[in-house]
Design a protein around this motif. Structure first.
Motif, PDB file in Angstrom:
ATOM      1  N   SER A 145       0.842  -1.253   0.130  1.00 31.33           N
ATOM      2  CA  SER A 145       0.067  -0.070   0.051  1.00 31.33           C
ATOM      3  C   SER A 145       0.650   1.187  -0.058  1.00 31.33           C
ATOM      4  CB  SER A 145      -0.949  -0.260   1.181  1.00 31.33           C
ATOM      5  OG  SER A 145      -1.626   1.288   1.338  1.00 31.33           O
ATOM      6  N   GLY A 146       0.352   2.356  -0.535  1.00 35.56           N
ATOM      7  CA  GLY A 146       1.192   3.475  -0.758  1.00 35.56           C
ATOM      8  C   GLY A 146       1.521   3.855   0.896  1.00 35.56           C
ATOM      9  N   LYS A 147       0.976   3.870   1.612  1.00 37.85           N
ATOM     10  CA  LYS A 147       1.179   4.448   3.019  1.00 37.85           C
ATOM     11  C   LYS A 147       2.520   3.652   3.785  1.00 37.85           C
ATOM     12  CE  LYS A 147      -2.090   1.425   5.608  1.00 37.85           C
ATOM     13  NZ  LYS A 147      -3.190   1.296   6.522  1.00 37.85           N
ATOM     14  N   PHE A 148       2.927   2.318   2.926  1.00 38.47           N
ATOM     15  CA  PHE A 148       4.086   1.508   3.505  1.00 38.47           C
ATOM     16  C   PHE A 148       5.049   1.689   2.395  1.00 38.47           C
ATOM     17  CE2 PHE A 148       0.428  -1.156   5.580  1.00 38.47           C
ATOM     18  CZ  PHE A 148       0.748  -0.667   6.687  1.00 38.47           C
ATOM     19  N   HIS A 149       5.224   2.549   1.255  1.00 43.20           N
ATOM     20  CA  HIS A 149       6.242   2.629   0.373  1.00 43.20           C
ATOM     21  C   HIS A 149       7.589   3.112   1.237  1.00 43.20           C
ATOM     22  CE1 HIS A 149       3.722   2.893  -3.299  1.00 43.20           C
ATOM     23  NE2 HIS A 149       3.422   1.659  -2.625  1.00 43.20           N
ATOM     24  N   ALA A 150       7.317   4.019   2.020  1.00 41.54           N
ATOM     25  CA  ALA A 150       8.596   4.424   2.791  1.00 41.54           C
ATOM     26  C   ALA A 150       9.225   3.625   3.955  1.00 41.54           C
ATOM     27  CB  ALA A 150       8.255   6.058   3.218  1.00 41.54           C
ATOM     28  N   SER A 151       8.061   2.652   4.482  1.00 43.50           N
ATOM     29  CA  SER A 151       8.730   1.947   5.333  1.00 43.50           C
ATOM     30  C   SER A 151       8.693   0.436   5.289  1.00 43.50           C
ATOM     31  CB  SER A 151       7.860   2.224   6.519  1.00 43.50           C
ATOM     32  OG  SER A 151       6.349   1.698   6.189  1.00 43.50           O
ATOM     33  N   ARG A 152       7.911  -0.346   5.151  1.00 47.36           N
ATOM     34  CA  ARG A 152       7.858  -1.623   4.874  1.00 47.36           C
ATOM     35  C   ARG A 152       8.616  -2.038   3.615  1.00 47.36           C
ATOM     36  NH1 ARG A 152       2.252  -4.161   7.106  1.00 47.36           N
ATOM     37  NH2 ARG A 152       2.419  -3.484   9.025  1.00 47.36           N
TER      38      ARG A 152
END
Length: 311
Positions: A77-84
């Motif tokens: 998901s876009g909200k996890f692109h920078a983390s996971r």
């Protein structure tokens, strides 16, 4: 021949969960490899070719099965692109980047340009796979071990492989009746053979999977268990080498790590549930809170960004 589909999922109801259920037409008795959509005859010795009718499907699979026969689909998901996603791109993705496509709910041209990763919003994939494996994006997938494990099962038979999160069957109501079934938790990973996936289509295709989820009021991994174990009567094959954040990950010994198919991490309510890398950790806990960087360096010490001196 294409052999395996791997999916990594971060939402409760994956948008492309059913793409594998459209499989059809795979001939299991031919001696062909699928390469970029083209059927190519296998290279066999003269004696083997003369006795081609006596070679078993499993024997051919053992001859041809490898990483190039795996399509890996990572759903995020876009909200996890920078983390996971960043952790995955730095670690295990590098072992199988040519086989991997990411599926997301957002476009990310910047990430594509900087990493070279293939990121698509929607794609139904290829139909020539023998296995579908579904993982969460807080999993570390040991691709080499995954290939070895699945090569021991016949994809032409019904196999539902994973690890339950409960020690008893889960119960719920379906059309006013109480039902119970075993399910493999998505947090540890789930693998389904093509034979079984085709039989699931009655319950899964054309929006029926969403309807099944709503009917039993449970998440997607539970719904898979409902369809497979309760409706189709196929038992769960439990694998202890599939690991989720619901376990105490610190109990996994260093000498056991290489034999695991999946590993995980979590940091809920201040409690950090990660692998205990002990004196083999390549990075501190502040540098590597998931422990995936240290894990990757432990399994692949030749990686250029792995410190030569453990800290």
């Amino acid at each position: 021949m294409k052999c395996l589909l791997v999916m990594v999922v971060s939402h409760k109801l994956p948008r492309i969960l059913l793409m594998i259920l459209a499989w059809s037409g795979l001939t299991t008795t031919t001696f062909y490899l699928w390469r970029n959509g083209v059927s190519v005859q296998c290279e066999l010795g003269k004696n083997e070719y003369a006795n081609i009718d006596r070679l078993t499907t499993s024997a051919v699979r053992n001859i041809t099965f490898g990483l190039d026969d795996i399509f890996i689909s990572v759903k995020t998901s876009g909200k996890f692109h920078a983390s996971r996603l960043q952790v995955i791109l730095k670690t295990w993705w590098n072992n199988c980047r040519n086989q991997t496509t990411f599926f997301s709910d957002e476009d990310d041209s910047n990430l594509m340009n900087t990493s070279g990763a293939r990121i698509l919003n929607t794609n139904c994939g290829n139909s020539h796979f023998r296995w579908w494996c579904h993982f969460d994006d807080d999993n570390y997938v040991n691709a080499k071990r995954l290939v070895k494990v699945l090569s021991g099962y016949d994809s032409n038979k019904d196999h539902y492989i994973g690890r339950p999160s409960l020690s008893y069957p889960i119960s719920t109501t379906y059309i006013g009746r109480m039902v119970s079934f075993w399910f493999a938790t998505g947090g540890a990973g789930i693998c389904i053979s093509k034979s079984l996936a085709v039989k699931m289509s009655k319950w899964s295709r054309n929006g029926r999977f969403r309807h099944s989820c709503n009917s039993i009021k449970l998440p997607d991994d539970c719904t898979l268990g409902f369809i497979i174990n309760n409706r189709l009567g196929v038992n769960l094959t439990v694998r202890e080498d599939f690991n989720s954040h619901l376990q105490s990950l610190k109990r996994i010994r260093i000498d056991e790590i290489a034999s695991q198919v999946t590993l995980s991490h979590s940091a809920d309510q201040g409690y950090l549930n990660v692998l205990n890398m002990q004196n083999v950790a390549a990075f501190s806990i502040s540098q590597d809170p998931t422990r995936f960087l240290s894990l990757h360096c432990h399994l692949h010490p030749e990686i250029h960004w792995c410190p030569s001196k453990r800290t």
